[in-house]
Write an enzyme that holds these catalytic residues in place. Structure first.
Site, PDB file in Angstrom:
ATOM      1  N   HIS B 441       0.800  -1.234   0.000  1.00 37.45           N
ATOM      2  CA  HIS B 441       0.000   0.000   0.000  1.00 37.45           C
ATOM      3  C   HIS B 441       0.824   1.271   0.000  1.00 37.45           C
ATOM      4  O   HIS B 441       0.291   2.366  -0.178  1.00 37.45           O
ATOM      5  CB  HIS B 441      -0.977   0.001   1.172  1.00 37.45           C
ATOM      6  CG  HIS B 441      -2.295   0.619   0.837  1.00 37.45           C
ATOM      7  ND1 HIS B 441      -2.421   1.679  -0.068  1.00 37.45           N
ATOM      8  CD2 HIS B 441      -3.554   0.362   1.273  1.00 37.45           C
ATOM      9  CE1 HIS B 441      -3.683   2.019  -0.162  1.00 37.45           C
ATOM     10  NE2 HIS B 441      -4.400   1.248   0.633  1.00 37.45           N
ATOM     11  N   ASP B 445      -2.260   1.789  -4.817  1.00 39.60           N
ATOM     12  CA  ASP B 445      -3.501   2.081  -4.111  1.00 39.60           C
ATOM     13  C   ASP B 445      -4.612   1.170  -4.621  1.00 39.60           C
ATOM     14  O   ASP B 445      -4.464   0.476  -5.623  1.00 39.60           O
ATOM     15  CB  ASP B 445      -3.883   3.554  -4.227  1.00 39.60           C
ATOM     16  CG  ASP B 445      -4.086   3.971  -5.664  1.00 39.60           C
ATOM     17  OD1 ASP B 445      -3.738   5.117  -5.995  1.00 39.60           O
ATOM     18  OD2 ASP B 445      -4.573   3.165  -6.475  1.00 39.60           O
TER      19      ASP B 445
END
Lengths: 372, 471
Positions: B441, B445
């Site tokens: 992450h 995204d």
């Protein structure tokens, strides 16, 4: 399973042989059995089984067997010292450790194995070998074969055609020997030559010998004929029928527990882990960017695992943290190329992502793995 | 005789009371007398020097090669003590006594002499001692009646301790199945027998004697067949006790995995899962499989998944520039493989220039090397992304852990036949597979991951699209 073993034993065509159903109903005093399998582990497991479970007081046993290409080392030997492991792996030749002592042998279908099972008290190797010589002479009277003090059988007074080993237990014992009929001498000599230098060990060393196939002496001889002749002589000496019973080493009902024995013989812990303690002191010649590095490596290996490891690298060639990680990871791990490869490649994942570093690491590790 | 009795009485007094009450006194006197006659001066706690017995063939010395016990270990009669070697013969030396090893007279590689002490054993008098002669297969003599029992014409061995346990529980040794070496009855066998007394009939010993005495010759050939029919082959005896906890050091490869996984967990993972309708791909593969076989290659679904992964790459590419290691143009897709040692991830190199067939060939090669344990370092390094086909073992959704230094990983569940609605609203059979992605992450995204997954999914659900776009 039955079909498979039948395929394996297409060479068993002699009329005298009978299926296993009669295994226990024939012969008093002695029994001659022959394996339908060419798998070295299965056949060695049969030896173990007979040694552990049969009451040899009532009945002695002669076991005849042949293996597809395999190298068999003695109980207390060092495979790294005895054979070219890399070549074995390349050629898909199996490596097995037997439970009897003695030296390393190469087996293929051109080599026959004979195991004489007796009680401990009746253990007598010389008699067995004399039986074999007698059988050979009965078959071909002109053969110059005799038994030496070292329990070898020599052809023409100089070529070894048979090697011997034995195992003694609490109440039973066995003596087995090979007989070179038509083995591949080229493969034999290349796999039994170890490229290893700098290995110090108290493992039983093999005594190399000049070998010859009986086939070379007399091309009319086949393994079949030799097996028959020996079985015949054994039958005569033990006053039994010349009758060979076939057995299937995968038959769990006939030989309960045999598959466990077979599995055990194939484990890494048995084949490699039973190697007596040894140490390696060697030098890696690594070519890196137009320069040649001489890297001294010292390792102690016990039970097939690296107990201590020291690599003499030029200072800062590898970041010190990484070097100590490598040594720490190698310590306690198996002296095995597969294990080491997975270990070093996994370690590489947590290294800083630097091409230079990666190539040095790969070079060093590849060289280390080549030792195993 | 009187004198003997007096002697045995006096020595009984010196034995601790708790042992005396367990024994049937008459039996004790009887066997004890015999022991006193044969073995001189052996009483409780005494250390006996166990000498190396004759090997045969006139051999006088051997080399000690391996010890199976160490000082302080308890041994039972017939346990293996050590392995010695002499002139190509390897000999297993077994203990004649029950007791505790007090001293080893030799180290590994020392020369041991026949007739000289090998180990010192502290005898436990309550457990008793074998006669000083070598234990051989001779017919049992009267004083050995307690030690050996004839069962069905075969001798059954049991140590005095086991025999006592059987006596205490009113068990006939002839009814107990011996699972020790040479069909010896072990303590576990007695306890097993006890445990089973209320349950089903104990199946006859799976270790059928191959060489029965003559009178049983007719019965035995039938017996093994019967046994095969009756028992579902219980070769390993059921464990009566729970095992003890064992602590094992983490070594080698496992240690390296620990490091990798610890590093992996520093990456903030997020997961994204989806369902893929593989009906068309399944059909396509069925058509292509025989063609691939003609070329000598096994075609699974993986080559498609791998090639398509690369095709979907453009989505993630711009983000990969943030990562140093992914600046190179080669896409080496790793394939998780389960081996004896554990998880290894060899990778298929340069997927960008390989056809689906090329990938299949390479996968075959890696798989055969992997199962033979012969993968090289280059096969195992340089991966840029990993796919794990855990579905071949089982499972639908997973939460895979990213293998550093990669940035994402995909786990493929099993293909199931499930009912789905088609475009006409009808219920049809569909081949459904679930995919679970995990991504870093810090770099990727959710939206990017979703777009990537959708693109990957669309190629697999409409294989014809692959023809248009795949390079």
């Amino acid at each position: 399973m039955v079909l498979q073993s039948l395929k394996n034993c297409l060479w068993l065509s002699c009329v005298l042989r009978t299926p296993k159903a009669c295994f226990w109903s024939t012969a008093i005093g002695a029994l001659i059995i022959q394996s339908v399998s060419n798998d070295v582990y299965q056949n060695l497991a049969v030896e173990d089984w007979i040694h552990d479970h049969m009451d040899l007081e009532k009945q002695q046993v002669l076991f005849l067997w042949r293996n597809s290409p395999a190298v068999v080392i003695g109980r207390h030997q060092n495979p790294w010292q005895e054979c070219n492991l890399r070549l074995l792996r390349q050629k898909n030749i199996k490596l097995a450790r037997r439970r009897s002592g003695g030296g390393t042998v190469y087996h293929d279908l051109g080599n026959i194995n004979l195991t004489f099972f007796t009680t401990r008290k009746k253990y007598e190797r010389m008699e067995n070998l004399k039986l074999v010589v007698k059988a050979l002479k009965a078959l071909r009277p002109q053969l110059d074969v005799h038994v030496t003090d070292r329990y070898d059988i020599l052809l023409d007074r100089q070529y070894k055609i048979s090697g011997t080993a034995a195992k003694l237990g609490r109440a039973s014992a066995y003596h087995h020997c090979t007989l070179l009929c038509n083995a591949d001498k080229f493969v034999l000599s290349s796999v039994l030559k170890s490229p290893f230098k700098g290995l110090k060990s108290n493992a039983t060393p093999s005594v190399p010998a000049l070998v010859k196939n009986l086939f070379e002496e007399d091309p009319s001889l086949t393994s079949e004929m030799l097996l028959d002749a020996i079985a015949k002589e054994y039958a005569v000496q033990h006053q039994i029928d010349h009758h060979i019973t076939l057995i299937n080493p995968t038959d769990e009902t006939l030989l309960p527990g045999i598959s466990n024995k077979t599995k055990e013989l194939q484990t890494w812990e048995w084949v490699y882990g039973k190697t007596p303690k040894f140490s390696i002191s060697t030098c890696l010649n690594m070519t890196y960017k137009d320069s040649v590095l001489d890297v001294k490596v010292n390792m102690d290996v016990k039970h097939g695992r690296i107990e201590a490891c020291n690599i003499d690298l030029p200072e800062q060639w590898l970041p010190p943290g990484l070097y100590s990680e490598l040594v720490k990871s190698l310590t306690g791990s198996k002296f095995c190329p597969n294990e080491t490869t997975t270990l070093v490649t996994t370690l590489l994942r947590v290294c800083p992502q630097d091409d230079e570093l990666h190539s040095r690491w790969s070079l060093l590790c590849e060289n280390m793995i080549r030792l195993m | 005789v009187c004198i003997h009795r007096v002697r045995s009485c006096s020595s009984i007094r010196f034995i601790k009371s708790k042992y005396v009450c367990v024994f049937d006194k008459s039996a004790l006197k009887f066997s004890h007398q015999q022991r006193l006659l044969r073995t001189s001066a052996v009483s409780c706690g005494q250390i006996v020097q166990f000498k190396l017995s004759d090997i045969g063939e006139g051999i006088t010395e051997v080399t000690v090669k391996e010890w199976y016990i160490k000082e302080g270990d308890s041994v039972s009669q017939f346990d293996s003590i050590c392995e010695v070697q002499s002139d190509k013969a390897s000999v297993t030396i077994t203990s004649r006594y029950d007791g505790v090893i007090r001293k080893l007279h030799y180290s590994i590689d020392d020369i041991a002499f026949v007739g000289k002490p090998l180990v010192d054993i502290e005898i436990d008098a309550s457990k008793g001692v074998a006669s000083e002669e070598d234990v051989v297969e001779t017919p049992p003599m009267s004083h050995e009646e307690h030690t050996h029992q004839e069962i069905k014409g075969h001798k059954t061995l049991a140590t005095p301790a086991v025999r006592r346990l059987a006596m205490e529980n009113n068990i006939k040794l002839s009814e107990v199945v011996g699972t020790g070496k040479d069909n010896r009855i072990l303590k576990e066998d007695i306890l097993n027998y006890l445990a089973k007394q209320t349950g089903a009939i104990l199946p006859p010993s799976p270790k059928a004697e191959i060489v029965p005495p003559q009178r049983k010759a007719e019965a035995v050939p039938a017996a093994p067949k019967d046994k095969a029919r009756k028992i579902p082959v219980p070769i390993s005896r059921p464990i009566a006790f729970a095992g003890k906890d064992k602590t094992e050091p983490v070594t080698g490869f496992q240690k390296a995995m620990v490091k990798t996984m610890s590093a992996a967990l520093k990456i903030p993972h997020f997961g994204y899962s989806d369902e893929i309708d593989l009906t068309q791909l399944v059909q396509l593969r069925e058509e292509l499989k025989p063609l691939a076989e003609i070329r000598g290659v096994k075609l699974s679904f993986m080559p498609f998944f791998i090639k398509v992964r690369h095709a979907a790459e453009p989505c993630v590419e711009y983000l990969q520039r943030f990562c140093q290691n992914l600046l190179n143009a080669s896409h080496n897709i790793g394939v998780a493989m389960d081996t004896e040692q554990g998880l290894i991830v060899p990778n298929v190199k340069n997927v960008q220039v390989c056809s689906v067939f090329d990938i299949a060939v390479e996968l075959n090669r890696l798989q055969s090397l992997g199962s033979a344990g012969q993968l090289g370092t280059s096969d195992l390094t340089g991966g840029t992304f990993t796919l794990s086909n855990i579905g071949t073992i089982g499972g639908t959704y997973a939460k895979p852990v990213i293998l550093p230094p990669e940035v994402a990983i995909g786990a493929l569940g099993k293909i199931q036949v499930l009912p789905r609605f088609n475009s006409k609203g009808e219920v049809v059979k569909a081949q459904i597979m679930n995919v679970s992605w995990s991504a870093d992450h810090r770099i990727i995204d959710g939206a990017t991951m979703a777009r990537f997954s959708n693109l990957w999914k669309s190629y697999l659900e409409n294989p014809a699209l692959m023809l248009l776009d795949l390079k």
